[in-house]
Design a protein around this motif. Structure first.
Motif, PDB file in Angstrom:
ATOM      1  N   GLU A  73       0.844  -1.190   0.000  1.00 47.53           N
ATOM      2  CA  GLU A  73       0.000   0.000   0.000  1.00 47.53           C
ATOM      3  C   GLU A  73       0.879   1.239   0.000  1.00 47.53           C
ATOM      4  N   LEU A  74       0.454   2.252  -0.741  1.00 45.54           N
ATOM      5  CA  LEU A  74       1.104   3.551  -0.727  1.00 45.54           C
ATOM      6  C   LEU A  74       0.165   4.528  -0.023  1.00 45.54           C
ATOM      7  N   SER A  75       0.642   5.098   1.064  1.00 41.84           N
ATOM      8  CA  SER A  75      -0.207   5.973   1.860  1.00 41.84           C
ATOM      9  C   SER A  75       0.359   7.384   1.918  1.00 41.84           C
ATOM     10  N   ILE A  76      -0.533   8.336   2.109  1.00 40.24           N
ATOM     11  CA  ILE A  76      -0.155   9.741   2.219  1.00 40.24           C
ATOM     12  C   ILE A  76      -0.764  10.309   3.493  1.00 40.24           C
ATOM     13  N   LYS A  77       0.076  10.904   4.304  1.00 39.28           N
ATOM     14  CA  LYS A  77      -0.403  11.547   5.527  1.00 39.28           C
ATOM     15  C   LYS A  77      -0.253  13.054   5.393  1.00 39.28           C
ATOM     16  N   VAL A  78      -1.318  13.779   5.709  1.00 39.12           N
ATOM     17  CA  VAL A  78      -1.311  15.238   5.640  1.00 39.12           C
ATOM     18  C   VAL A  78      -1.147  15.783   7.047  1.00 39.12           C
ATOM     19  N   ALA A  79      -0.208  16.719   7.218  1.00 40.24           N
ATOM     20  CA  ALA A  79       0.053  17.293   8.536  1.00 40.24           C
ATOM     21  C   ALA A  79      -1.148  18.101   9.019  1.00 40.24           C
ATOM     22  N   PRO A  80      -1.288  18.280  10.321  1.00 35.35           N
ATOM     23  CA  PRO A  80      -2.384  19.092  10.868  1.00 35.35           C
ATOM     24  C   PRO A  80      -2.320  20.520  10.346  1.00 35.35           C
ATOM     25  N   LEU A  81      -3.464  21.180  10.326  1.00 35.17           N
ATOM     26  CA  LEU A  81      -3.554  22.539   9.796  1.00 35.17           C
ATOM     27  C   LEU A  81      -2.606  23.488  10.520  1.00 35.17           C
ATOM     28  N   GLU A  82      -2.424  23.286  11.829  1.00 33.60           N
ATOM     29  CA  GLU A  82      -1.574  24.186  12.594  1.00 33.60           C
ATOM     30  C   GLU A  82      -0.165  24.261  12.004  1.00 33.60           C
TER      31      GLU A  82
END
Length: 433
Positions: A148-157
């Motif tokens: 699996e290739l996953s992407i994590k997006v950092a919190p808005l802060e």
């Protein structure tokens, strides 16, 4: 299936009688193992996969044909063998096609052809046969081991912090002329990088925000970036000229450098006048204001991640449509990839595979170099500064590197499209591959 047992014995028998029998026997076992494993993981027929595995090198072990032609000879030999098998004609053709294409590792074909190429590459990796500069086979082994290739997006802060940090850095550089005078070419390079990062953040941060200043700022940054382009291009030419010795033109290297330095100084004088005359006043005015990033618009992490997954999928699709010889299309791909390159560098995006990040980064640099070399050739009377064959030789060298990185993206896109590789979200605690 009886034919598979017969073919296995035949393949091992020919391997035992071949000149390099220790390797050939081991290779038969390795490729069969990986073929069966990959077929199971990809939902393909394991008997078909094994038939291809046992037949893919018969041209070499049975008939002694070495080099690229052994794949074609193996396919012909297998066609005769399969006449007495349980496979129907359509399956026989599919097996023959996969065997014929198995040594074309740098291209993507249909499922079973890709399976044997991947299995062959994995076997070569175990056998220590993949050279350090053979990126294509190494990329095949890396992708084949990905589930699996996953992407994590950092919190808005964190996005807000990075945007504010880069906004202030940009304004500081614009407001202090001493920075420009101290090292103008470095100032230009850093400001252009800053603009790329800011525009990538703006693309994401303006989701659902009605503040028109974001669009205004993006357009002004684009114009500012373009205004610095000529000076940057001349500096690139100077750097290239220093590395491209023995050019066969009438001018000496010192004379060529002097011409370019004079052109560069004219551009630097123009930019300095813009900095002192209020030419960038609109950009500075908009950028000096505080932006309401409307945090409530980012309360759905799944929606935010889905936007980046969609953007990355579109990027991969663009890669499949891009011919490595088409500089214009490569440049468009590079523009799409900037978001992932710079946001990964800032820790705002995290891919589960570090290789994906490295490929995007390397491809970005290679295409940038191709653009620079292409611009050099478009210059009026460029032949007075560079010998054509040297420039073309450099272009071909960089394009070869570019092709291997482009292959990785095309292969990745095919695996995702065929659902042999899932693309999804990265949850806390996952590790990179």
């Amino acid at each position: 299936m009886k034919f598979i047992g017969y073919l296995r014995g035949l393949s091992l028998g020919y391997a035992l009688t071949s000149e390099n029998r220790a390797f050939e026997v081991s290779h038969v076992h390795d490729v069969a193992y990986y073929s069966e494993k990959l077929a199971f993981e990809r939902g393909l027929d394991q008997n078909i996969a094994l038939a291809i595995a046992y037949g893919h090198d018969l041209g070499r072990t049975k008939l002694g044909v070495v080099g690229k032609n052994h794949a074609r000879v193996s396919a012909r030999f297998m066609k005769a063998l399969m006449a007495a098998s349980e496979f129907d004609l359509e399956t026989q053709d599919m097996i023959g096609y996969a065997i014929k294409k198995h040594n074309l590792k740098g291209k993507c074909h249909v499922d079973y052809a890709e399976l044997i190429k991947d299995a062959d590459a994995l076997a070569h990796l175990d056998e220590g046969l993949i050279a350090d500069d053979n990126r294509v086979e190494r990329y095949r082994t890396i992708i084949s081991n990905m589930i699996e290739l996953s992407i994590k997006v950092a919190p808005l802060e964190l996005w807000c912090e990075q945007f504010e940090s880069h906004r202030m850095t940009f304004l500081k550089n614009m407001s202090h002329l001493d920075f420009f005078k101290k090292d103008a070419t470095h100032w230009i390079h850093e400001q252009r990088k800053n603009v790329r990062k800011l525009r990538s953040m703006i693309w994401y941060l303006k989701i659902g925000i009605t503040d028109d200043r974001f669009d205004d700022l993006d357009n002004l940054l684009k114009l500012f970036f373009s205004d610095l382009s000529d000076a940057r291009m001349i500096q690139v030419q100077i750097d290239h000229l220093k590395t491209m010795s023995n050019s066969q033109s009438k001018l000496s290297d010192d004379a060529k450098l002097q011409i370019l330095k004079e052109r560069l100084q004219l551009e630097l004088d123009r930019i300095e006048s813009h900095l002192t005359s209020g030419f960038y006043e609109a950009l500075i005015r908009v950028f000096s204001q505080t932006f309401d990033l409307a945090s409530q618009k980012f309360d759905d992490p799944l929606r935010n991640q889905s936007r980046w997954i969609e953007a990355f999928t579109n990027y991969l699709q663009k890669a499949t449509e891009t011919h490595p010889e088409n500089l214009k299309e490569l440049h468009k791909l590079r523009i799409q990839g900037k978001k992932f390159k710079y946001m990964s560098e800032l820790g705002l995006l995290c891919f589960s595979s570090q290789t994906v990040v490295s490929v995007i980064d390397d491809l970005h640099d290679y295409i940038g170099t191709l653009n620079d070399l292409g611009d050099m050739k478009k210059m009026k009377k460029w032949q007075s500064l560079y010998e054509e064959t040297l420039v073309n030789r450099e272009i071909e060298k960089v394009r070869k590197c570019c092709k291997s990185e482009l292959f990785f993206l095309v292969k990745l896109a095919q695996m995702i499209k065929n659902r042999h590789l899932l693309i999804g979200r990265l949850v806390d605690g996952d590790t990179r591959t």
